[in-house]
Design a protein around this motif. Structure first.
Motif, PDB file in Angstrom:
ATOM      1  N   ALA A 167       2.343  -4.481   0.090  1.00 45.40           N
ATOM      2  CA  ALA A 167       3.648  -3.985  -0.321  1.00 45.40           C
ATOM      3  C   ALA A 167       3.445  -2.726  -1.153  1.00 45.40           C
ATOM      4  CB  ALA A 167       4.386  -5.046  -1.127  1.00 45.40           C
ATOM      5  N   VAL A 168       4.168  -1.672  -0.819  1.00 41.53           N
ATOM      6  CA  VAL A 168       4.083  -0.417  -1.554  1.00 41.53           C
ATOM      7  C   VAL A 168       5.489   0.077  -1.883  1.00 41.53           C
ATOM      8  CG1 VAL A 168       1.870   0.282  -0.552  1.00 41.53           C
ATOM      9  CG2 VAL A 168       3.989   0.973   0.554  1.00 41.53           C
ATOM     10  N   THR A 169       5.564   0.991  -2.826  1.00 36.47           N
ATOM     11  CA  THR A 169       6.834   1.596  -3.221  1.00 36.47           C
ATOM     12  C   THR A 169       6.710   3.104  -3.131  1.00 36.47           C
ATOM     13  OG1 THR A 169       7.222  -0.226  -4.752  1.00 36.47           O
ATOM     14  CG2 THR A 169       8.549   1.756  -5.077  1.00 36.47           C
ATOM     15  N   CYS A 170       7.685   3.738  -2.505  1.00 35.44           N
ATOM     16  CA  CYS A 170       7.699   5.190  -2.392  1.00 35.44           C
ATOM     17  C   CYS A 170       7.894   5.776  -3.787  1.00 35.44           C
ATOM     18  CB  CYS A 170       8.825   5.634  -1.469  1.00 35.44           C
ATOM     19  SG  CYS A 170       9.033   7.432  -1.406  1.00 35.44           S
ATOM     20  N   PRO A 171       7.020   6.693  -4.210  1.00 33.17           N
ATOM     21  CA  PRO A 171       7.155   7.276  -5.548  1.00 33.17           C
ATOM     22  C   PRO A 171       8.381   8.173  -5.691  1.00 33.17           C
ATOM     23  CG  PRO A 171       5.360   8.314  -4.352  1.00 33.17           C
ATOM     24  CD  PRO A 171       5.858   7.182  -3.499  1.00 33.17           C
ATOM     25  N   HIS A 177      11.842   3.216  -2.595  1.00 36.40           N
ATOM     26  CA  HIS A 177      12.029   2.281  -1.486  1.00 36.40           C
ATOM     27  C   HIS A 177      10.758   1.446  -1.319  1.00 36.40           C
ATOM     28  CE1 HIS A 177      13.356   0.701   2.361  1.00 36.40           C
ATOM     29  NE2 HIS A 177      12.193   1.076   2.884  1.00 36.40           N
ATOM     30  N   ARG A 178      10.902   0.125  -1.188  1.00 34.75           N
ATOM     31  CA  ARG A 178       9.758  -0.767  -1.014  1.00 34.75           C
ATOM     32  C   ARG A 178       9.591  -1.075   0.468  1.00 34.75           C
ATOM     33  NH1 ARG A 178       7.261  -3.281  -4.875  1.00 34.75           N
ATOM     34  NH2 ARG A 178       6.917  -5.146  -3.649  1.00 34.75           N
ATOM     35  N   PHE A 179       8.341  -1.065   0.926  1.00 41.15           N
ATOM     36  CA  PHE A 179       8.046  -1.389   2.314  1.00 41.15           C
ATOM     37  C   PHE A 179       6.601  -1.847   2.423  1.00 41.15           C
ATOM     38  CE2 PHE A 179       7.398   3.078   1.542  1.00 41.15           C
ATOM     39  CZ  PHE A 179       6.207   3.386   2.166  1.00 41.15           C
ATOM     40  N   ASP A 180       6.252  -2.412   3.576  1.00 44.63           N
ATOM     41  CA  ASP A 180       4.891  -2.877   3.830  1.00 44.63           C
ATOM     42  C   ASP A 180       4.141  -1.842   4.658  1.00 44.63           C
ATOM     43  OD1 ASP A 180       5.320  -5.243   2.521  1.00 44.63           O
ATOM     44  OD2 ASP A 180       5.518  -6.455   4.326  1.00 44.63           O
TER      45      ASP A 180
END
Length: 150
Positions: free
Chosen positions: A128-132, A136-139
Motif C-alpha cells: 500500500a502506498v500513498t501519492c505524495p 490518494h492511496r493505492f496498491d
C-alpha cells in the motif's frame, strides 16, 4: 471443563456466498511469483538475466541450509542457499545455483530477500502506498513489472 457451543471463526472468503446463492468461491493458492530484478544477473557470457520466478518456501527449504557447511561457517550465507532453493527460473539459465546468487548485485539480492519475505510472510507482492501529491492511496506490485504492465 465446559465446552463452548460458539462456532469457530472461519476465513471470510470461505463464508461469503456468491450473489446467486452458489457456494463460496475460493481463490487458488498462488505458489509462484514472477519478478523482474532491478539490475539483473550478468552471466559469464555477458548475458543479462532479469525476469524470474520464485516459489513459496517450504519448511524444508528453511531447514536444509542450517546443515550446509558454508552456512555453518558463515551464517550470512543462509540467504544465498535459501534463495537458490526457491528461485525456480531466472532468464534463460537452466538452473539457479548458490553460485548464481553469490554473483548477483547486492541490490538484486536485497530485492529478492524482500520479495521472499513478502510472499512467505504476507502471501503477496503488493504494498500500500500513498501519492505524495494528492494523498490518494493505492496498491503497487513490488515484483518488478514496468509501469503499465500487469
Amino acid at each position: 471443563m465446559r465446552r463452548s457451543s460458539l462456532p469457530l471463526a472461519l476465513d471470510e472468503q470461505a463464508v461469503d456466498e456468491q450473489p446467486d446463492g452458489r457456494p463460496p468461491r475460493r481463490e487458488a493458492l498462488r505458489t509462484e511469483f514472477d519478478f523482474l530484478l532491478p539490475r539483473g544477473y550478468l552471466d559469464a557470457d555477458g548475458v543479462l538475466h532479469r525476469a524470474g520466478t520464485m516459489r513459496l518456501a517450504t519448511a524444508r527449504d528453511e531447514l536444509l541450509p542450517l546443515y550446509d557447511a558454508r552456512v555453518q561457517e558463515n551464517p550470512a550465507f543462509t540467504t544465498v542457499v535459501l534463495l537458490s532453493r526457491v528461485i525456480t527460473s531466472l532468464g534463460s539459465l537452466t538452473a539457479v545455483s548458490s553460485s548464481v546468487v553469490e554473483n548477483m548485485f547486492a541490490s538484486d539480492v536485497a530485492f529478492l530477500q524482500d520479495l521472499y519475505r513478502r510472499i512467505n510472510a504476507e502471501g503477496h507482492t503488493r504494498a500500500a502506498v500513498t501519492c505524495p501529491s494528492c494523498a490518494h492511496r493505492f496498491d503497487v506490485d513490488l515484483s518488478g513489472g514496468r509501469l503499465g504492465e500487469s
